[in-house]
Design an enzyme around this catalytic site. Structure first.
Site, PDB file in Angstrom:
ATOM      1  N   CYS A  73       0.827  -1.212   0.000  1.00  0.00           N
ATOM      2  CA  CYS A  73       0.000   0.000   0.000  1.00  0.00           C
ATOM      3  C   CYS A  73       0.859   1.259   0.000  1.00  0.00           C
ATOM      4  O   CYS A  73       0.540   2.248  -0.665  1.00  0.00           O
ATOM      5  CB  CYS A  73      -0.961  -0.003   1.184  1.00  0.00           C
ATOM      6  SG  CYS A  73      -0.183  -0.032   2.820  1.00  0.00           S
ATOM      7  N   HIS A 109      -2.275   1.208   7.301  1.00  0.00           N
ATOM      8  CA  HIS A 109      -2.701   1.040   5.912  1.00  0.00           C
ATOM      9  C   HIS A 109      -2.871   2.441   5.360  1.00  0.00           C
ATOM     10  O   HIS A 109      -3.052   3.415   6.115  1.00  0.00           O
ATOM     11  CB  HIS A 109      -4.013   0.263   5.827  1.00  0.00           C
ATOM     12  CG  HIS A 109      -4.481   0.031   4.421  1.00  0.00           C
ATOM     13  ND1 HIS A 109      -3.747  -0.676   3.499  1.00  0.00           N
ATOM     14  CD2 HIS A 109      -5.608   0.453   3.765  1.00  0.00           C
ATOM     15  CE1 HIS A 109      -4.386  -0.700   2.344  1.00  0.00           C
ATOM     16  NE2 HIS A 109      -5.513  -0.023   2.477  1.00  0.00           N
ATOM     17  N   GLU A 124      -6.288   2.326  -3.608  1.00  0.00           N
ATOM     18  CA  GLU A 124      -5.287   1.707  -2.731  1.00  0.00           C
ATOM     19  C   GLU A 124      -4.668   0.480  -3.381  1.00  0.00           C
ATOM     20  O   GLU A 124      -5.176  -0.054  -4.366  1.00  0.00           O
ATOM     21  CB  GLU A 124      -5.945   1.285  -1.417  1.00  0.00           C
ATOM     22  CG  GLU A 124      -6.991   0.206  -1.635  1.00  0.00           C
ATOM     23  CD  GLU A 124      -7.891  -0.042  -0.448  1.00  0.00           C
ATOM     24  OE1 GLU A 124      -7.577   0.412   0.655  1.00  0.00           O
ATOM     25  OE2 GLU A 124      -8.925  -0.710  -0.649  1.00  0.00           O
TER      26      GLU A 124
END
Length: 495
Positions: free
Chosen positions: A54, A117, A134
């Site tokens: 990510c 994240h 993402e």
């Protein structure tokens, strides 16, 4: 130089299409780390490690925004600890915050606490949801940037980016101050999400013959499974996917069971298979919830199953209410069996038919109560006696973890692992990524193991090879340490 909003929008669209002008864009299917999936064209791998994580997307994005002057460091959670330069501002995610397109969304709490994240806001949405762009949501680090509707779970900060003056930006609007966490629901109220997976399963051509009630052998709620699996793709679904995932107050319908099969019983898709004949529902959090919470999750499953039986014109009985272990050798539904029969299939092996019938009869009674009365209550077996769910219960379901001098957490576990569709590099002697390579575990290969370890951000299984070597094979990623560790998506199937 700051970019215009039009330039930002164009960049995000190019990321999503896999056509962005970047030296870090993967041009063709590429793999250098068998711990992850093969990267598809369009994926962003900015550092050459661990495939398309990510953070790789954000590293590339910030380099572009700053004309290659700022290169980010650290994991996703570290992005709020650094400055990207003039014009970038860090905002806490408050109830009144509506993000703007192009902002960076940073997740650092809940299941994201260990590494975080991160992604890019594609559409600011509203108080309940927004669209994020993402990478590595599926845990395989193999897909190009993908859009997903997010519900703000674990999202703690936004990083505002500089936008060249004179451009039009979506205005932040006021929103109600209600908490993003859903308010507690009445016991009899179920929210059912029909956010189906992005893959079309084979059609059955008729209604299911009944419901197989599973225990998920995981830690996620129904909504968390929805967030992680809805857009996971075929490679993940091939490792197993049920029609429904239920936890207290919430059921995710992953697949429409009325005329589509799912891959939940592990016995193929022939006309006589469990996958073809029956719908499947997972009672969630069987490896993490307290007994009290797990019983609430079960009640949601019983209530939902009752509604489906009415819809399908079925009567709950031993032919229509089934267990996973009736189709293949497995301990599922392990937690329910311990609670309602006193028998532990994980440590005691396969139960007798009488014990399986005892659990099925309990399920049947609960479903009937919801069909006839609209409500029901749990009972558990403790010391051979049936008691109400209010009876304290503290049975450990994850086993006793120990930590050795090298920082490895380990415990004995005897089971079978069937690898998925990618080979996995094994290690000799210890569960470390720098240990001697033992070879590749081929796709589809089966190994019988006797130990589970947590080390180097992975869960490993240990077994003895035919030549006497002690071999360790990583089978999924892992965040944190026992008993609060969070396993990633399994790279195969456990039996």
């Amino acid at each position: 130089m700051a970019k215009t909003q039009a330039e930002i929008n164009k960049r995000l669209d190019a990321y999503a299409k896999g056509t962005v002008d970047s030296p870090y864009r993967i041009k063709k299917a590429t793999s250098y780390d068998p711990s992850f999936g093969v990267m598809e064209a369009g994926a962003i791998d900015a550092d050459g490690y661990y495939h398309a994580q990510c953070q790789d997307l954000i590293t590339d994005y910030v380099l572009w925004l700053t004309d290659n002057k700022v290169r980010t460091w650290g994991n996703a959670k570290d992005q709020i600890k650094q400055s990207y330069g003039t014009g970038f501002k860090i905002h806490e995610n408050k109830p009144s915050t509506v993000p703007k397109k192009g902002w960076i969304a940073v997740f650092t709490s809940g299941s994201y606490q260990q590494w975080g994240h991160i992604g890019i806001v594609y559409d600011g949405g509203n108080t309940s949801t927004f669209t994020i762009l993402e990478q590595n949501w599926n845990g395989y680090a193999n897909k190009k940037p993908t859009k997903r509707v997010d519900n703000y779970y674990g999202l703690t900060h936004f990083i505002e980016i500089p936008v060249k003056a004179g451009t039009t930006v979506k205005k932040e609007t006021a929103k109600k101050s209600a908490s993003k966490t859903p308010a507690p629901k009445k016991k009899a109220t179920l929210k059912v999400s029909k956010n189906h997976i992005n893959y079309t399963m084979d059609k059955r051509g008729k209604k299911p013959e009944g419901m197989v009630i599973h225990n998920d052998a995981g830690r996620s709620s129904g909504q968390q499974y929805e967030n992680s699996l809805a857009n996971a793709g075929y490679a993940r679904y091939a490792n197993g996917i049920a029609h429904y995932y239920g936890s207290e107050g919430y059921v995710w319908e992953a697949i429409d069971a009325k005329n589509q099969i799912a891959w939940h019983t592990g016995d193929g898709t022939g006309a006589n298979s469990g996958n073809f004949r029956f719908a499947g529902i997972e009672v969630c959090q069987s490896m993490s919830a307290s007994d009290a919470q797990f019983l609430k999750n079960e009640q949601a499953v019983f209530q939902f199953t009752a509604e489906k039986f009415k819809e399908w014109g079925l009567t709950p009985n031993r032919k229509t209410v089934r267990l996973h272990m009736e189709f293949v050798p497995t301990a599922c539904p392990h937690r329910s069996m311990v609670l309602h029969t006193g028998f532990n299939p994980v440590t005691q092996g396969r139960p007798s038919q009488a014990i399986m019938n005892k659990l099925k009869d309990y399920f049947i009674k609960q479903i009937k109560n919801y069909m006839d009365k609209g409500t029901s209550s749990s009972t558990v077996v403790k010391d051979g006696k049936t008691s109400s769910a209010s009876t304290p219960a503290t049975r450990p379901v994850t086993g006793s973890w120990k930590k050795n001098q090298y920082g490895t957490w380990y415990k004995p576990e005897n089971a079978t692992f069937v690898n998925g569709n990618q080979p996995i590099v094994t290690r000799i002697g210890s569960p470390f990524l720098n240990a001697p390579v033992g070879g590749n575990l081929p796709a589809g290969a089966t190994i019988v193991y006797d130990e589970v370890c947590i080390q180097a951000g992975h869960i490993w299984i240990g077994y003895n090879a035919y030549n006497g070597d002690r071999v360790y094979c990583p089978v999924r990623t892992c965040q944190g340490v026992p008993p609060n560790h969070i396993p990633g998506v399994a790279w195969g199937v456990f039996k």
